[in-house]
Design an enzyme around this catalytic site. Structure first.
Site, mmCIF file in Angstrom:
data_model
loop_
_atom_site.group_PDB
_atom_site.id
_atom_site.type_symbol
_atom_site.label_atom_id
_atom_site.label_comp_id
_atom_site.label_asym_id
_atom_site.label_seq_id
_atom_site.Cartn_x
_atom_site.Cartn_y
_atom_site.Cartn_z
ATOM 1 C CB SER A 150 -0.881 0.015 1.245
ATOM 2 O OG SER A 150 -1.367 1.333 1.462
ATOM 3 C CG ASP A 158 -5.048 1.728 1.423
ATOM 4 O OD1 ASP A 158 -6.001 0.934 1.352
ATOM 5 O OD2 ASP A 158 -3.907 1.395 1.795
ATOM 6 C CG MET A 210 -8.310 6.432 3.243
ATOM 7 S SD MET A 210 -7.219 6.599 4.659
ATOM 8 C CE MET A 210 -6.513 4.956 4.714
ATOM 9 C CG MET A 267 -11.131 2.348 3.005
ATOM 10 S SD MET A 267 -9.536 2.418 3.845
ATOM 11 C CE MET A 267 -8.475 2.651 2.424
ATOM 12 C CG MET A 270 -10.947 -3.680 6.024
ATOM 13 S SD MET A 270 -9.496 -3.106 5.115
ATOM 14 C CE MET A 270 -8.556 -2.257 6.390
ATOM 15 C CG PHE A 298 -5.402 6.555 10.659
ATOM 16 C CD1 PHE A 298 -4.986 7.827 10.280
ATOM 17 C CD2 PHE A 298 -6.645 6.404 11.248
ATOM 18 C CE1 PHE A 298 -5.802 8.935 10.493
ATOM 19 C CE2 PHE A 298 -7.463 7.512 11.474
ATOM 20 C CZ PHE A 298 -7.037 8.778 11.092
ATOM 21 N N GLY A 326 -0.213 1.639 9.799
ATOM 22 C CA GLY A 326 0.581 1.479 11.019
ATOM 23 C C GLY A 326 -0.173 1.010 12.246
ATOM 24 C CG ASP A 378 -5.736 -3.302 3.721
ATOM 25 O OD1 ASP A 378 -4.675 -2.957 4.252
ATOM 26 O OD2 ASP A 378 -6.450 -2.538 3.030
ATOM 27 N N GLY A 406 1.470 -2.140 4.234
ATOM 28 C CA GLY A 406 1.688 -0.693 4.182
ATOM 29 C C GLY A 406 2.952 -0.291 4.912
HETATM 30 C C1 DX5 Z 1 -6.089 0.837 6.300
HETATM 31 C C2 DX5 Z 1 -5.677 0.689 4.838
HETATM 32 C C3 DX5 Z 1 -4.510 -0.194 4.712
HETATM 33 C C4 DX5 Z 1 -3.334 0.273 5.472
HETATM 34 C C5 DX5 Z 1 -2.282 -0.749 5.509
HETATM 35 O O1 DX5 Z 1 -6.915 1.894 6.427
HETATM 36 O O2 DX5 Z 1 -6.726 0.149 4.083
HETATM 37 O O3 DX5 Z 1 -4.222 -0.560 3.382
HETATM 38 O O4 DX5 Z 1 -2.873 1.499 5.081
HETATM 39 O O5 DX5 Z 1 -1.272 -0.250 6.296
HETATM 40 P P1 DX5 Z 1 -0.526 -1.102 7.384
HETATM 41 O O6 DX5 Z 1 0.085 -2.266 6.676
HETATM 42 O O7 DX5 Z 1 0.465 -0.147 7.934
HETATM 43 O O8 DX5 Z 1 -1.546 -1.544 8.411
HETATM 44 ZN ZN ZN Z 2 -6.368 -0.883 2.005
#
Ligand code: DX5
Ligand code: ZN
Length: 224
Positions: A6, A33, A35, A69, A138, A144, A146, A177, A199
């Site tokens: 990501s 991603d 948002m 999202m 998910m 976010f 991390g 994810d 990510g």
């Molecule tokens: C969450 C996103 C993910 C996320 C993955 O809102 O859909 O794709 O950024 O990031 P990590 O791997 O850091 O959880």
């Molecule tokens: Zn994602």
């Protein structure tokens, strides 16, 4: 298992170079991603960034996968497909007419996906599985990068695996994810996931994309 970085935690001042380094390291699937500040608290980027990455992805034969999202995703499907996405994934929580939305994605020439938040039961996907090319579980609450992997999602992945296998739907990509890293990726593969979104454990100041690929591959080839 495919690794789908990501770009959310990439250095956006040098996004092209970051993504190119990932492709050079063997990556062939990029997770985008999107948002909207409404479905999730955060705002990231839209079709403009997808369009900018498209020539690079085409040069390497890589898949671009948009994880929308956003509320009312059906308003933007055409734009994301036109920008170069092969997969477009919407959230079941904001798609009251999910069947219609998935068909609209397919009619535009892309592969439809549906995503489940951690609190959304697997049964929300049961009726629609044959329409899917991708099912996204998910493993954090979206919004976010991390965040920490929610362990109960592992069982959801395993149950979805059994459901897909029982219906002969092994062509459907089972994507996970959130919180995927060298410590968690092996158990996700064992539970039956086929695409791991990574990510913050991929695009990180700590190591290069090539080193991230190596760390994830090492975790996947470690004895179970
Ligand atoms: C969450 C996103 C993910 C996320 C993955 O809102 O859909 O794709 O950024 O990031 P990590 O791997 O850091 O959880
Ligand atoms: Zn994602």
């Amino acid at each position: 298992m495919l690794i789908a970085p990501s770009i959310l935690t990439a250095d956006f001042t040098r996004l092209g170079a970051e993504v190119e380094a990932a492709f050079e390291a063997g990556i062939r699937w990029l997770h985008l991603d999107v948002m909207d500040g409404r479905f999730v608290p955060n705002i990231s980027f839209g079709p403009l960034v997808v369009r900018a990455l498209r020539p690079l992805a085409e040069r390497f034969g890589a898949v671009l996968d948009a994880h929308l999202m956003m509320v009312e995703p059906e308003r933007y499907l055409e734009e994301f497909v036109a920008a170069g996405c092969q997969y477009v994934t919407v959230h079941v929580e904001v798609s009251p007419h999910l069947h219609r939305t998935l068909q609209a994605i397919r009619a535009l020439g892309a592969r439809p996906g549906a995503a489940l938040n951690p609190a959304t039961p697997l049964s929300a996907l049961e009726e629609i599985l044959p329409e899917l090319d991708l099912a996204l579980v998910m493993s954090v609450n979206p919004g976010f990068g991390g965040q920490t992997f929610i362990p109960s999602c592992l069982d959801k992945v395993a149950r979805l695996r059994r459901l897909l296998d029982a219906r002969g739907l092994d062509r459907v990509a089972l994507q996970v994810d959130g919180g995927v890293n060298p410590a968690t990726i092996g158990s996700l593969r064992d539970a039956g996931a086929t695409v791991a979104v990574v990510g913050s454990a991929f695009f990180t100041p700590q190591r290069s994309p090539a080193a991230s690929v190596a760390a994830l591959q090492a975790a996947l080839s470690a004895p179970r």
